[in-house]
Design a protein around this motif. Structure first.
Motif, PDB file in Angstrom:
ATOM      1  N   PRO A 143      56.969  34.510  48.390  1.00 56.87           N
ATOM      2  CA  PRO A 143      57.930  35.516  47.913  1.00 56.87           C
ATOM      3  C   PRO A 143      57.952  35.619  46.390  1.00 56.87           C
ATOM      4  O   PRO A 143      58.264  34.637  45.715  1.00 56.87           O
ATOM      5  CB  PRO A 143      59.274  35.015  48.444  1.00 56.87           C
ATOM      6  CG  PRO A 143      59.055  33.628  48.912  1.00 56.87           C
ATOM      7  CD  PRO A 143      57.600  33.449  49.162  1.00 56.87           C
ATOM      8  N   THR A 158      57.319  28.668  49.900  1.00 59.54           N
ATOM      9  CA  THR A 158      57.600  28.607  51.339  1.00 59.54           C
ATOM     10  C   THR A 158      56.459  27.822  51.985  1.00 59.54           C
ATOM     11  O   THR A 158      55.575  27.327  51.289  1.00 59.54           O
ATOM     12  CB  THR A 158      57.694  30.031  51.951  1.00 59.54           C
ATOM     13  OG1 THR A 158      56.547  30.786  51.543  1.00 59.54           O
ATOM     14  CG2 THR A 158      58.930  30.766  51.490  1.00 59.54           C
ATOM     15  N   LYS A 159      56.450  27.730  53.298  1.00 62.91           N
ATOM     16  CA  LYS A 159      55.395  27.054  54.075  1.00 62.91           C
ATOM     17  C   LYS A 159      55.188  25.614  53.630  1.00 62.91           C
ATOM     18  O   LYS A 159      54.076  25.095  53.646  1.00 62.91           O
ATOM     19  CB  LYS A 159      54.088  27.867  53.991  1.00 62.91           C
ATOM     20  CG  LYS A 159      54.210  29.246  54.607  1.00 62.91           C
ATOM     21  CD  LYS A 159      52.955  30.082  54.465  1.00 62.91           C
ATOM     22  CE  LYS A 159      52.911  30.804  53.143  1.00 62.91           C
ATOM     23  NZ  LYS A 159      51.972  31.919  53.101  1.00 62.91           N
ATOM     24  N   ASN A 194      51.165  40.530  48.266  1.00 61.74           N
ATOM     25  CA  ASN A 194      51.449  39.638  49.389  1.00 61.74           C
ATOM     26  C   ASN A 194      50.381  39.834  50.478  1.00 61.74           C
ATOM     27  O   ASN A 194      49.781  40.905  50.576  1.00 61.74           O
ATOM     28  CB  ASN A 194      52.845  39.973  49.928  1.00 61.74           C
ATOM     29  CG  ASN A 194      53.324  39.001  50.979  1.00 61.74           C
ATOM     30  OD1 ASN A 194      53.327  39.300  52.171  1.00 61.74           O
ATOM     31  ND2 ASN A 194      53.710  37.811  50.557  1.00 61.74           N
ATOM     32  N   ASP A 195      50.169  38.811  51.308  1.00 60.58           N
ATOM     33  CA  ASP A 195      49.148  38.956  52.355  1.00 60.58           C
ATOM     34  C   ASP A 195      49.489  40.049  53.378  1.00 60.58           C
ATOM     35  O   ASP A 195      48.597  40.705  53.923  1.00 60.58           O
ATOM     36  CB  ASP A 195      48.836  37.615  53.055  1.00 60.58           C
ATOM     37  CG  ASP A 195      50.062  36.867  53.534  1.00 60.58           C
ATOM     38  OD1 ASP A 195      51.191  37.357  53.313  1.00 60.58           O
ATOM     39  OD2 ASP A 195      49.906  35.776  54.111  1.00 60.58           O
ATOM     40  N   ASN A 221      55.445  36.964  58.327  1.00 63.66           N
ATOM     41  CA  ASN A 221      56.094  37.922  57.442  1.00 63.66           C
ATOM     42  C   ASN A 221      55.526  39.307  57.741  1.00 63.66           C
ATOM     43  O   ASN A 221      54.427  39.426  58.282  1.00 63.66           O
ATOM     44  CB  ASN A 221      55.798  37.520  55.989  1.00 63.66           C
ATOM     45  CG  ASN A 221      56.509  38.393  54.975  1.00 63.66           C
ATOM     46  OD1 ASN A 221      57.490  39.074  55.273  1.00 63.66           O
ATOM     47  ND2 ASN A 221      56.018  38.371  53.737  1.00 63.66           N
ATOM     48  N   GLU A 245      59.576  39.890  53.405  1.00 59.26           N
ATOM     49  CA  GLU A 245      59.865  38.448  53.446  1.00 59.26           C
ATOM     50  C   GLU A 245      60.842  38.186  54.593  1.00 59.26           C
ATOM     51  O   GLU A 245      61.867  37.523  54.445  1.00 59.26           O
ATOM     52  CB  GLU A 245      60.423  37.950  52.101  1.00 59.26           C
ATOM     53  CG  GLU A 245      59.371  37.842  51.014  1.00 59.26           C
ATOM     54  CD  GLU A 245      58.280  36.785  51.292  1.00 59.26           C
ATOM     55  OE1 GLU A 245      58.580  35.771  51.938  1.00 59.26           O
ATOM     56  OE2 GLU A 245      57.123  37.018  50.879  1.00 59.26           O
ATOM     57  N   GLU A 274      61.159  32.445  60.122  1.00 52.61           N
ATOM     58  CA  GLU A 274      59.791  31.914  60.095  1.00 52.61           C
ATOM     59  C   GLU A 274      59.710  30.557  60.803  1.00 52.61           C
ATOM     60  O   GLU A 274      58.747  30.270  61.515  1.00 52.61           O
ATOM     61  CB  GLU A 274      59.350  31.746  58.641  1.00 52.61           C
ATOM     62  CG  GLU A 274      57.936  31.255  58.479  1.00 52.61           C
ATOM     63  CD  GLU A 274      57.441  31.479  57.055  1.00 52.61           C
ATOM     64  OE1 GLU A 274      58.004  30.852  56.133  1.00 52.61           O
ATOM     65  OE2 GLU A 274      56.512  32.272  56.874  1.00 52.61           O
TER      66      GLU A 274
HETATM   67  C1  GLC Z   1      55.605  33.044  54.121  1.00 51.41           C
HETATM   68  C2  GLC Z   1      55.640  33.660  52.721  1.00 51.41           C
HETATM   69  C3  GLC Z   1      55.247  35.117  52.769  1.00 51.41           C
HETATM   70  C4  GLC Z   1      53.917  35.275  53.491  1.00 51.41           C
HETATM   71  C5  GLC Z   1      53.956  34.599  54.854  1.00 51.41           C
HETATM   72  C6  GLC Z   1      52.632  34.663  55.591  1.00 51.41           C
HETATM   73  O1  GLC Z   1      56.567  33.657  54.885  1.00 51.41           O
HETATM   74  O2  GLC Z   1      56.945  33.521  52.172  1.00 51.41           O
HETATM   75  O3  GLC Z   1      55.165  35.653  51.474  1.00 51.41           O
HETATM   76  O4  GLC Z   1      53.632  36.629  53.647  1.00 51.41           O
HETATM   77  O5  GLC Z   1      54.322  33.243  54.703  1.00 51.41           O
HETATM   78  O6  GLC Z   1      51.632  34.027  54.888  1.00 51.41           O
END
Ligand code: GLC
Length: 434
Positions: A143, A158-159, A194-195, A221, A245, A274
């Motif tokens: 994020p 995150t993660k 972002n991905d 996400n 997000e 998530e």
């Molecule tokens: C987490 C990250 C987000 C990303 C996702 C998938 O949620 O915060 O930015 O898109 O992982 O990788």
């Protein structure tokens, strides 16, 4: 010791979402989205601006794509040929953590170490070339607050990433400094995304009717094209893509395992959705439920989503493979009836995850349709859970059908494999060509 049947049933119920609940979750997701569009502080999602809309499909040229968002960092050299065509000219990749050797994602690692490692990989992708000018698109999947297409400041890891000195910093400033330290002054980062946004760009480059992009992997996400946002600094067409997000979506009911996991996690209170959906967490939830059934509450078995896939894939009557996996991780032999129950539990956790993801997709489809008709469209999804986890995709389809009713045939999901890399190259092209 055999599992207690009542306890097992109760745990199964904790991981089950019926149709009615599914509708409520989708409605609450949509409401949270609407709140966020009005005033982002009212939503539990961050709804971050990406400064990019849809590509034309005619973007051309050679670009470097950095895909940084999980334990594996990948760098590719990609040539875009327009007309939705492209070629990957070179690809290198390496994990940010090799147990016992190095670890760039733990608390002790520094931003400099992490980005020097990444710059090294970029250098490998360009074969140490210091002459050619390379424009780089950076898929940075955490994020981040963007002020334009090339400036993204990390809000929070995150993660379970924990590297110091990156939160609060501009990702491409750290990258540029590392490239300079290496002497790779000919590589210029021009876009960061972002991905989920990368997947949407990549899919839309190749196929029409795509407005939603999602990652269903280690993390989860989704982003979508919001037609009402216009900004002079935004590239592309159709409005602006918002990175929801939605891993941080909170307005749903976590069960007691979700709560307990969250409390002991790297970032308690964050990424509640998530933690119920993505591959990083499913194995942990399963482990917690098994520990309770075995009267070993609190014990960790290190079960992963890959173990879960293999357990589901074992369809033999004696479940030898599943038993072996459980024996190796749990450290004791379970009788076949209990292995069967574990397999049911694994399925329930995967199905819950898929239903939650589906509810969020449909909520966005509803939101985009507003009071009008739902248009024919594909939701582009990339990620190992979507691609490889048994039961995931089919349960997304099933749940979307339940939610969409008569409109079910208008919306489907498509796999956009490798979109994180291709999308970065497309974003770089959009930035450079404008
Ligand atoms: C987490 C990250 C987000 C990303 C996702 C998938 O949620 O915060 O930015 O898109 O992982 O990788």
């Amino acid at each position: 010791m055999a599992f207690n049947n009542e306890q097992f049933k109760e745990i199964m119920a904790e991981f089950t979402i019926d149709s009615e609940r599914l509708q409520e979750i989708a409605a609450s997701f949509r409401q949270d989205l609407q709140l966020g569009l009005r005033d982002v502080s009212l939503s539990s999602m961050r709804m971050l601006k990406s400064y990019v809309g849809l590509p034309s499909g005619n973007e051309k040229g050679e670009y470097i794509a950095l895909d940084f968002g999980g334990t594996n960092v990948r760098v590719s050299k990609i040539r875009l040929d327009g007309n939705g065509k492209y070629e990957i000219l070179k690809r290198v990749g390496r994990p940010l953590i090799v147990p016992g050797k190095y670890d760039y994602i733990c608390k002790d690692a520094t931003a400099e170490q992490m980005f020097d490692f990444i710059a090294g990989l970029i250098d490998e992708a360009i074969d140490g070339d210091r002459e050619t000018k390379y424009y780089l698109g950076h898929t940075f999947s955490f994020p981040s607050t963007q002020t334009d297409l090339n400036n993204a400041r990390l809000i929070i890891w995150t993660k379970e990433f924990a590297t110091q000195g990156v939160e609060g910093e501009v990702a491409n400033d750290l990258l540029l400094a590392a490239l300079k330290r290496r002497g790779a002054n000919n590589v210029e980062p021009v876009a960061v995304l972002n991905d989920t946004v990368a997947v949407l760009l990549s899919a839309a480059y190749k196929t029409p009717d795509i407005y939603i992009g999602s990652i269903y992997a280690t993390g989860h996400n989704t982003c979508y094209l919001e037609p009402s946002i216009h900004d002079p600094n935004c590239f592309g067409s159709g409005g602006m893509i918002l990175n929801l997000e939605c891993g941080n979506f909170m307005k749903l009911m976590p069960n007691r395992f979700d709560k307990e996991y969250d409390e002991g996690s790297e970032k308690p209170g964050e990424q509640r959705f998530e933690k119920m959906v993505s591959g990083r967490y499913m194995g942990e939830l399963l482990g917690m439920a098994i520990a309770e059934l075995l009267g070993e509450k609190g014990k960790k078995y290190g079960l992963t989503s890959i173990d879960m896939s293999n357990i589901v894939l074992d369809e033999s009557p004696n479940l030898f493979k599943a038993s072996d996996i459980l024996m190796a991780k749990i450290g004791r032999e379970l009788d076949v009836e209990d292995v069967k129950k574990v397999r049911e539990l694994v399925k329930a956790i995967i199905i819950r995850s898929a239903r939650l993801a589906a509810a969020s997709f449909v909520a966005i489809v509803w939101q985009r349709a507003g009071s009008g008709k739902i248009v024919k469209q594909h939701v582009a999804v990339d990620g190992s859970v979507y691609e490889k986890m048994p039961l995931a995709k089919e349960n997304i389809v099933k749940a979307m059908g339940e939610l969409l009713g008569d409109d079910a045939d208008k919306v489907d999901t498509i796999l956009d494999n490798g979109g994180s890399g291709l999308g970065a190259a497309i974003a770089a092209a959009m930035a450079v060509e404008k």
